[in-house]
Design a protein around this motif. Structure first.
Motif, PDB file in Angstrom:
ATOM      1  N   MET A  99      51.479  85.650  29.750  1.00  0.00           N
ATOM      2  CA  MET A  99      50.912  86.893  30.281  1.00  0.00           C
ATOM      3  C   MET A  99      49.465  86.880  29.800  1.00  0.00           C
ATOM      4  O   MET A  99      49.133  87.442  28.749  1.00  0.00           O
ATOM      5  CB  MET A  99      51.677  88.101  29.743  1.00  0.00           C
ATOM      6  CG  MET A  99      53.103  88.175  30.245  1.00  0.00           C
ATOM      7  SD  MET A  99      53.205  88.547  32.000  1.00  0.00           S
ATOM      8  CE  MET A  99      52.893  90.300  31.961  1.00  0.00           C
ATOM      9  N   PRO A 100      48.584  86.211  30.543  1.00  0.00           N
ATOM     10  CA  PRO A 100      47.226  85.980  30.047  1.00  0.00           C
ATOM     11  C   PRO A 100      46.410  87.270  29.905  1.00  0.00           C
ATOM     12  O   PRO A 100      46.598  88.231  30.648  1.00  0.00           O
ATOM     13  CB  PRO A 100      46.621  85.057  31.100  1.00  0.00           C
ATOM     14  CG  PRO A 100      47.445  85.236  32.312  1.00  0.00           C
ATOM     15  CD  PRO A 100      48.810  85.645  31.861  1.00  0.00           C
ATOM     16  N   ALA A 120      55.978  84.644  34.632  1.00  0.00           N
ATOM     17  CA  ALA A 120      55.926  86.026  34.165  1.00  0.00           C
ATOM     18  C   ALA A 120      54.786  86.834  34.783  1.00  0.00           C
ATOM     19  O   ALA A 120      54.980  87.999  35.139  1.00  0.00           O
ATOM     20  CB  ALA A 120      55.829  86.056  32.647  1.00  0.00           C
ATOM     21  N   ALA A 121      53.618  86.249  34.899  1.00  0.00           N
ATOM     22  CA  ALA A 121      52.482  86.993  35.448  1.00  0.00           C
ATOM     23  C   ALA A 121      52.757  87.407  36.895  1.00  0.00           C
ATOM     24  O   ALA A 121      52.480  88.543  37.290  1.00  0.00           O
ATOM     25  CB  ALA A 121      51.200  86.173  35.355  1.00  0.00           C
ATOM     26  N   ALA A 122      53.322  86.504  37.675  1.00  0.00           N
ATOM     27  CA  ALA A 122      53.655  86.823  39.068  1.00  0.00           C
ATOM     28  C   ALA A 122      54.706  87.924  39.124  1.00  0.00           C
ATOM     29  O   ALA A 122      54.580  88.873  39.917  1.00  0.00           O
ATOM     30  CB  ALA A 122      54.147  85.576  39.795  1.00  0.00           C
ATOM     31  N   SER A 123      55.721  87.824  38.283  1.00  0.00           N
ATOM     32  CA  SER A 123      56.765  88.857  38.244  1.00  0.00           C
ATOM     33  C   SER A 123      56.187  90.216  37.884  1.00  0.00           C
ATOM     34  O   SER A 123      56.553  91.237  38.469  1.00  0.00           O
ATOM     35  CB  SER A 123      57.850  88.478  37.234  1.00  0.00           C
ATOM     36  OG  SER A 123      58.494  87.293  37.630  1.00  0.00           O
ATOM     37  N   ILE A 126      54.159  91.724  40.842  1.00  0.00           N
ATOM     38  CA  ILE A 126      55.078  92.203  41.881  1.00  0.00           C
ATOM     39  C   ILE A 126      55.785  93.479  41.431  1.00  0.00           C
ATOM     40  O   ILE A 126      55.845  94.466  42.173  1.00  0.00           O
ATOM     41  CB  ILE A 126      56.100  91.101  42.251  1.00  0.00           C
ATOM     42  CG1 ILE A 126      55.393  89.953  42.963  1.00  0.00           C
ATOM     43  CG2 ILE A 126      57.221  91.671  43.114  1.00  0.00           C
ATOM     44  CD1 ILE A 126      56.221  88.688  43.095  1.00  0.00           C
ATOM     45  N   GLU A 127      56.306  93.470  40.200  1.00  0.00           N
ATOM     46  CA  GLU A 127      57.032  94.635  39.689  1.00  0.00           C
ATOM     47  C   GLU A 127      56.161  95.884  39.660  1.00  0.00           C
ATOM     48  O   GLU A 127      56.584  96.967  40.057  1.00  0.00           O
ATOM     49  CB  GLU A 127      57.536  94.345  38.268  1.00  0.00           C
ATOM     50  CG  GLU A 127      58.197  95.532  37.593  1.00  0.00           C
ATOM     51  CD  GLU A 127      58.418  95.314  36.109  1.00  0.00           C
ATOM     52  OE1 GLU A 127      58.390  96.311  35.369  1.00  0.00           O
ATOM     53  OE2 GLU A 127      58.601  94.156  35.678  1.00  0.00           O
ATOM     54  N   LYS A 128      54.920  95.737  39.222  1.00  0.00           N
ATOM     55  CA  LYS A 128      54.010  96.883  39.104  1.00  0.00           C
ATOM     56  C   LYS A 128      53.302  97.214  40.427  1.00  0.00           C
ATOM     57  O   LYS A 128      52.604  98.228  40.517  1.00  0.00           O
ATOM     58  CB  LYS A 128      52.965  96.627  38.020  1.00  0.00           C
ATOM     59  CG  LYS A 128      53.550  96.399  36.636  1.00  0.00           C
ATOM     60  CD  LYS A 128      54.214  97.642  36.106  1.00  0.00           C
ATOM     61  CE  LYS A 128      54.696  97.432  34.675  1.00  0.00           C
ATOM     62  NZ  LYS A 128      55.366  98.596  34.135  1.00  0.00           N
ATOM     63  N   LYS A 129      53.461  96.340  41.421  1.00  0.00           N
ATOM     64  CA  LYS A 129      52.831  96.526  42.744  1.00  0.00           C
ATOM     65  C   LYS A 129      51.310  96.658  42.625  1.00  0.00           C
ATOM     66  O   LYS A 129      50.688  97.519  43.234  1.00  0.00           O
ATOM     67  CB  LYS A 129      53.431  97.739  43.455  1.00  0.00           C
ATOM     68  CG  LYS A 129      54.912  97.602  43.696  1.00  0.00           C
ATOM     69  CD  LYS A 129      55.488  98.830  44.344  1.00  0.00           C
ATOM     70  CE  LYS A 129      56.980  98.638  44.519  1.00  0.00           C
ATOM     71  NZ  LYS A 129      57.698  99.829  44.772  1.00  0.00           N
ATOM     72  N   ILE A 130      50.724  95.748  41.833  1.00  0.00           N
ATOM     73  CA  ILE A 130      49.285  95.806  41.583  1.00  0.00           C
ATOM     74  C   ILE A 130      48.543  94.602  42.157  1.00  0.00           C
ATOM     75  O   ILE A 130      47.414  94.313  41.765  1.00  0.00           O
ATOM     76  CB  ILE A 130      48.992  95.937  40.074  1.00  0.00           C
ATOM     77  CG1 ILE A 130      49.648  94.811  39.280  1.00  0.00           C
ATOM     78  CG2 ILE A 130      49.440  97.303  39.562  1.00  0.00           C
ATOM     79  CD1 ILE A 130      49.237  94.744  37.811  1.00  0.00           C
ATOM     80  N   GLY A 131      49.156  93.921  43.100  1.00  0.00           N
ATOM     81  CA  GLY A 131      48.501  92.778  43.708  1.00  0.00           C
ATOM     82  C   GLY A 131      49.461  91.977  44.545  1.00  0.00           C
ATOM     83  O   GLY A 131      50.455  92.503  45.041  1.00  0.00           O
TER      84      GLY A 131
END
Length: 186
Positions: A99-100, A120-123, A126-131
């Motif tokens: 998680m950079p 993890a970063a992609a997940s 997506i989860e937070k709907k921020i990109g």
């Protein structure tokens, strides 16, 4: 003019070649800014890749901008002048769990985030709907996802809640880390 920004370490493990090659598939008003303290051979390689795209008759390389280091305290304000941030990553064990910092710095700047489909970063994005997510190593998919994200910036901004901004601060995260250390050390 639209700006996609990358900030952080500049080396072959960051998939920046994919980012630079995506310029040939992006609209002519989309620019890429890479913020780095480095001016070594790899940065020159990225510039050569961009110049190689100029064969098509377009001045694609003129849309790649290598910018100098920005101090941490000024980084969120500086980043916020872009349209979206990008976190390209190659498929590695570290990138699957990483998680950079650049992810959270981009959140603090209020930037929608385009991230590789690695771990993890992609997940999180997506989860937070921020990109949105693009296929790692694919300049075409990066460009397609970036174009879509640029078109939907306002919709994505609605997901940058006060709670999200708070939980992505160093102060908030450091409390969690200290609690883990205290528990581990007794």
């Amino acid at each position: 003019k639209k700006i996609i920004v990358y900030h952080g370490q500049v080396d072959p493990g960051r998939d920046l070649e994919t980012l630079v090659k995506s310029l040939q598939f992006l609209a002519s008003d989309v620019h890429i800014a890479i913020i780095s303290s480095s001016r070594h051979g790899y940065v020159e390689k990225l510039e050569l890749i961009a110049k190689g795209l100029d064969k098509t008759g377009d001045e694609i390389s003129s849309r790649l901008h290598i910018l100098p280091f920005v101090p941490a305290q000024r980084l969120p304000a500086f980043l916020s002048t872009a349209d979206i941030a990008v976190v390209p990553q190659l498929e590695t064990e570290n990138h699957r769990i990483a998680m950079p910092n650049k992810l959270f710095e981009s959140v603090q700047a209020g930037l929608p985030i385009l991230v590789s489909d690695v771990g993890a970063a992609a997940s999180y994005v997506i989860e937070k709907k921020i990109g949105s997510v693009f296929k790692s190593g694919s300049p075409e998919d990066l460009a397609l996802s970036a174009s879509s994200l640029i078109q939907n910036v306002e919709k994505v901004h609605q997901n940058f809640s006060k709670e999200l901004l708070t939980e992505t601060t160093w102060e908030f995260q450091s409390e969690k880390l200290l609690a883990v250390y205290k528990k581990a050390l007794g």
